[in-house]
Enzyme design. Structure first.
Site, PDB file in Angstrom:
ATOM      1  N   LYS A  12       0.823  -1.211   0.000  1.00  0.00           N
ATOM      2  CA  LYS A  12       0.000   0.000   0.000  1.00  0.00           C
ATOM      3  C   LYS A  12       0.860   1.265   0.000  1.00  0.00           C
ATOM      4  O   LYS A  12       0.626   2.188  -0.774  1.00  0.00           O
ATOM      5  CB  LYS A  12      -0.923   0.022   1.229  1.00  0.00           C
ATOM      6  CG  LYS A  12      -1.815  -1.220   1.348  1.00  0.00           C
ATOM      7  CD  LYS A  12      -2.701  -1.162   2.584  1.00  0.00           C
ATOM      8  CE  LYS A  12      -1.947  -1.100   3.915  1.00  0.00           C
ATOM      9  NZ  LYS A  12      -1.172  -2.339   4.211  1.00  0.00           N
ATOM     10  N   ARG A  58      -8.638   0.862  10.117  1.00  0.00           N
ATOM     11  CA  ARG A  58      -8.220  -0.516  10.389  1.00  0.00           C
ATOM     12  C   ARG A  58      -9.246  -1.253  11.237  1.00  0.00           C
ATOM     13  O   ARG A  58      -9.038  -2.425  11.544  1.00  0.00           O
ATOM     14  CB  ARG A  58      -6.890  -0.502  11.127  1.00  0.00           C
ATOM     15  CG  ARG A  58      -5.662  -0.719  10.226  1.00  0.00           C
ATOM     16  CD  ARG A  58      -4.512  -0.796  11.167  1.00  0.00           C
ATOM     17  NE  ARG A  58      -3.275  -1.356  10.789  1.00  0.00           N
ATOM     18  CZ  ARG A  58      -2.296  -0.780  10.104  1.00  0.00           C
ATOM     19  NH1 ARG A  58      -2.461   0.371   9.562  1.00  0.00           N
ATOM     20  NH2 ARG A  58      -1.141  -1.381   9.962  1.00  0.00           N
ATOM     21  N   ARG A 111      11.663  -5.895   4.142  1.00  0.00           N
ATOM     22  CA  ARG A 111      11.445  -4.441   3.957  1.00  0.00           C
ATOM     23  C   ARG A 111      12.555  -3.623   4.614  1.00  0.00           C
ATOM     24  O   ARG A 111      12.979  -3.907   5.732  1.00  0.00           O
ATOM     25  CB  ARG A 111      10.094  -4.051   4.558  1.00  0.00           C
ATOM     26  CG  ARG A 111       9.860  -2.541   4.546  1.00  0.00           C
ATOM     27  CD  ARG A 111       8.412  -2.158   4.662  1.00  0.00           C
ATOM     28  NE  ARG A 111       7.804  -2.548   5.912  1.00  0.00           N
ATOM     29  CZ  ARG A 111       6.490  -2.414   6.166  1.00  0.00           C
ATOM     30  NH1 ARG A 111       5.682  -1.914   5.240  1.00  0.00           N
ATOM     31  NH2 ARG A 111       6.000  -2.787   7.315  1.00  0.00           N
ATOM     32  N   ARG A 153      12.430  -1.918  10.299  1.00  0.00           N
ATOM     33  CA  ARG A 153      11.537  -1.592  11.411  1.00  0.00           C
ATOM     34  C   ARG A 153      11.561  -2.725  12.433  1.00  0.00           C
ATOM     35  O   ARG A 153      11.575  -3.885  12.075  1.00  0.00           O
ATOM     36  CB  ARG A 153      10.105  -1.407  10.897  1.00  0.00           C
ATOM     37  CG  ARG A 153       9.831  -0.023  10.373  1.00  0.00           C
ATOM     38  CD  ARG A 153       8.544   0.082   9.604  1.00  0.00           C
ATOM     39  NE  ARG A 153       7.391  -0.513  10.258  1.00  0.00           N
ATOM     40  CZ  ARG A 153       6.155  -0.505   9.730  1.00  0.00           C
ATOM     41  NH1 ARG A 153       5.932   0.072   8.561  1.00  0.00           N
ATOM     42  NH2 ARG A 153       5.157  -1.065  10.365  1.00  0.00           N
ATOM     43  N   ARG A 160       0.986  -9.161  13.780  1.00  0.00           N
ATOM     44  CA  ARG A 160       0.300  -8.129  12.976  1.00  0.00           C
ATOM     45  C   ARG A 160      -0.658  -8.756  11.972  1.00  0.00           C
ATOM     46  O   ARG A 160      -1.718  -8.216  11.697  1.00  0.00           O
ATOM     47  CB  ARG A 160       1.326  -7.246  12.281  1.00  0.00           C
ATOM     48  CG  ARG A 160       1.911  -6.218  13.238  1.00  0.00           C
ATOM     49  CD  ARG A 160       3.228  -5.685  12.758  1.00  0.00           C
ATOM     50  NE  ARG A 160       3.125  -4.960  11.512  1.00  0.00           N
ATOM     51  CZ  ARG A 160       4.109  -4.880  10.627  1.00  0.00           C
ATOM     52  NH1 ARG A 160       5.255  -5.493  10.844  1.00  0.00           N
ATOM     53  NH2 ARG A 160       3.944  -4.186   9.533  1.00  0.00           N
TER      54      ARG A 160
HETATM   55  P1  ADP Z   1       2.398  -1.771   3.242  1.00  0.00           P
HETATM   56  O1  ADP Z   1       2.432  -0.273   3.166  1.00  0.00           O
HETATM   57  O2  ADP Z   1       1.145  -2.344   2.632  1.00  0.00           O
HETATM   58  O3  ADP Z   1       2.673  -2.298   4.599  1.00  0.00           O
HETATM   59  P2  ADP Z   1       4.889  -1.630   1.707  1.00  0.00           P
HETATM   60  O4  ADP Z   1       4.511  -0.743   0.570  1.00  0.00           O
HETATM   61  O5  ADP Z   1       5.686  -1.047   2.796  1.00  0.00           O
HETATM   62  O6  ADP Z   1       3.552  -2.329   2.306  1.00  0.00           O
HETATM   63  O7  ADP Z   1       5.612  -2.899   1.109  1.00  0.00           O
HETATM   64  C1  ADP Z   1       6.121  -3.926   1.940  1.00  0.00           C
HETATM   65  C2  ADP Z   1       7.465  -4.408   1.398  1.00  0.00           C
HETATM   66  O8  ADP Z   1       7.258  -5.107   0.166  1.00  0.00           O
HETATM   67  C3  ADP Z   1       8.456  -3.311   1.081  1.00  0.00           C
HETATM   68  O9  ADP Z   1       9.739  -3.818   1.382  1.00  0.00           O
HETATM   69  C4  ADP Z   1       8.316  -3.082  -0.410  1.00  0.00           C
HETATM   70  O10 ADP Z   1       9.536  -2.647  -0.968  1.00  0.00           O
HETATM   71  C5  ADP Z   1       7.949  -4.465  -0.915  1.00  0.00           C
HETATM   72  N1  ADP Z   1       6.989  -4.452  -2.017  1.00  0.00           N
HETATM   73  C6  ADP Z   1       5.996  -3.566  -2.251  1.00  0.00           C
HETATM   74  N2  ADP Z   1       5.291  -3.905  -3.340  1.00  0.00           N
HETATM   75  C7  ADP Z   1       5.836  -5.058  -3.808  1.00  0.00           C
HETATM   76  C8  ADP Z   1       5.546  -5.913  -4.918  1.00  0.00           C
HETATM   77  N3  ADP Z   1       4.532  -5.661  -5.767  1.00  0.00           N
HETATM   78  N4  ADP Z   1       6.318  -7.015  -5.096  1.00  0.00           N
HETATM   79  C9  ADP Z   1       7.333  -7.281  -4.240  1.00  0.00           C
HETATM   80  N5  ADP Z   1       7.659  -6.516  -3.180  1.00  0.00           N
HETATM   81  C10 ADP Z   1       6.923  -5.413  -2.961  1.00  0.00           C
HETATM   82  P1  ADP Z   2       2.023  -1.834   7.929  1.00  0.00           P
HETATM   83  O1  ADP Z   2       3.386  -1.969   7.422  1.00  0.00           O
HETATM   84  O2  ADP Z   2       1.474  -2.986   8.655  1.00  0.00           O
HETATM   85  O3  ADP Z   2       1.083  -1.284   6.910  1.00  0.00           O
HETATM   86  P2  ADP Z   2       1.778   0.589   9.463  1.00  0.00           P
HETATM   87  O4  ADP Z   2       2.983   1.379   9.230  1.00  0.00           O
HETATM   88  O5  ADP Z   2       0.519   0.954   8.763  1.00  0.00           O
HETATM   89  O6  ADP Z   2       2.167  -0.904   9.177  1.00  0.00           O
HETATM   90  O7  ADP Z   2       1.433   0.519  11.018  1.00  0.00           O
HETATM   91  C1  ADP Z   2       2.408   0.240  11.986  1.00  0.00           C
HETATM   92  C2  ADP Z   2       1.740   0.189  13.348  1.00  0.00           C
HETATM   93  O8  ADP Z   2       1.146   1.461  13.655  1.00  0.00           O
HETATM   94  C3  ADP Z   2       0.597  -0.800  13.468  1.00  0.00           C
HETATM   95  O9  ADP Z   2       1.041  -2.101  13.788  1.00  0.00           O
HETATM   96  C4  ADP Z   2      -0.230  -0.171  14.594  1.00  0.00           C
HETATM   97  O10 ADP Z   2       0.336  -0.416  15.860  1.00  0.00           O
HETATM   98  C5  ADP Z   2      -0.101   1.305  14.316  1.00  0.00           C
HETATM   99  N1  ADP Z   2      -1.176   1.800  13.425  1.00  0.00           N
HETATM  100  C6  ADP Z   2      -1.046   2.306  12.168  1.00  0.00           C
HETATM  101  N2  ADP Z   2      -2.232   2.659  11.667  1.00  0.00           N
HETATM  102  C7  ADP Z   2      -3.150   2.371  12.627  1.00  0.00           C
HETATM  103  C8  ADP Z   2      -4.574   2.478  12.707  1.00  0.00           C
HETATM  104  N3  ADP Z   2      -5.304   2.965  11.678  1.00  0.00           N
HETATM  105  N4  ADP Z   2      -5.180   2.083  13.860  1.00  0.00           N
HETATM  106  C9  ADP Z   2      -4.474   1.597  14.886  1.00  0.00           C
HETATM  107  N5  ADP Z   2      -3.145   1.449  14.864  1.00  0.00           N
HETATM  108  C10 ADP Z   2      -2.476   1.833  13.757  1.00  0.00           C
END
Ligand code: ADP
Ligand code: ADP
Ligand code: ZN
Length: 216
Positions: free
Chosen positions: A13, A88, A127, A160, A171
């Site tokens: 995302k 969420r 990541r 992270r 998670r």
């Molecule tokens: P989210 O925001 O949904 O948690 P991220 O955008 O941070 O996910 O992506 C999670 C990890 O996967 C990152 O290390 C990113 O570089 C990698 N990633 C994102 N999109 C893809 C894809 N289409 N194929 C493989 N790896 C991906």
């Molecule tokens: P992801 O890589 O899973 O997309 P995020 O960066 O979105 O992770 O979130 C990291 C952490 O921040 C979550 O595990 C949670 O603890 C907190 N968090 C983020 N967004 C929310 C939300 N909308 N509601 C509650 N907690 C959140």
């Protein structure tokens, strides 16, 4: 256009939101990024949120809802926004709906990033993030040109704490327990559009562009 990116942690995302945000000049609002910044700065919100985030649990709805309401009231959101990682829970979704309708607004679309658990674990465990500019990498799938260094700004890449194996599992469980219900919730409102997030990053970008362009 007011859009939510929904899907499991690691679905891609944030990666896609960064691209689309630039292309469409829509602010990318990542609640995870805002919370991590609050923790880093040691603000009140950050102090309250840290324990939950470290364990992979969700931060309580009231804190996150207030934080998002404040962000959405900023001027740059008036012409549309991408919400990434929020809502969420159903309670967050309802609070968001009320907040928007209070200003005569509504969501236009919820893009659901569909990907299986195995890929989520692979993506999260590899990541890496730039300490300076927040750019996103993957050691295998989206590696930087120079190991450990950001292509864009030369900043140091880090992993992270919550991207370690135990917390990743927690998670994912939290996602199924508390967030996955939003798929049916938004589908019932006629807002949900699914994207195959298991493809390569650039193919996912094309898929997201296509669904956004088809918006009525
Ligand atoms: P989210 O925001 O949904 O948690 P991220 O955008 O941070 O996910 O992506 C999670 C990890 O996967 C990152 O290390 C990113 O570089 C990698 N990633 C994102 N999109 C893809 C894809 N289409 N194929 C493989 N790896 C991906
Ligand atoms: P992801 O890589 O899973 O997309 P995020 O960066 O979105 O992770 O979130 C990291 C952490 O921040 C979550 O595990 C949670 O603890 C907190 N968090 C983020 N967004 C929310 C939300 N909308 N509601 C509650 N907690 C959140
Ligand atoms: Zn950088």
């Amino acid at each position: 256009m007011n859009v939510v990116f929904l899907g499991p942690p690691g679905a891609g995302k944030g990666t896609q939101a960064k691209v689309i945000s630039v292309e469409r000049a829509m602010p990318h609002i990542s609640t995870g990024d805002i919370l991590r910044e609050a923790v880093a700065k040691g603000t009140d919100l950050g102090k309250k949120a840290k324990g939950y985030m470290d364990s992979g649990a969700l931060v309580p709805d009231d804190l996150v809802v207030a934080m998002v309401a404040a962000r959405l009231s900023e001027k740059d959101c008036a012409g549309g926004f991408i919400l990434d990682g929020f809502p969420r829970t159903i309670a967050q979704a309802e609070a968001l709906g009320k907040n928007l309708s209070g200003g005569g607004l509504a969501l236009d679309m919820v893009v659901y990033f569909k990907v299986d658990d195995e890929q989520v674990v692979e993506r999260l465990s590899g990541r890496r993030i730039c300490r300076k500019c927040g750019a996103n990498y993957h050691v295998q799938f989206m590696p930087p040109v120079v190991e450990g260094k950001c292509d864009k700004c030369g900043g140091e890449l880090y992993q992270r704490d919550d991207d370690k194996a135990d917390t990743i599992r927690e998670r994912l469980q939290v996602y199924y327990r508390q967030t996955a219900d939003l798929i049916a919730y938004y589908s019932g409102k006629g807002l949900l559009v699914e994207v195959d997030a298991s493809q390569t990053p650039s193919d996912v970008t094309d898929a997201v562009r296509a669904v956004l362009a088809a918006e009525r």
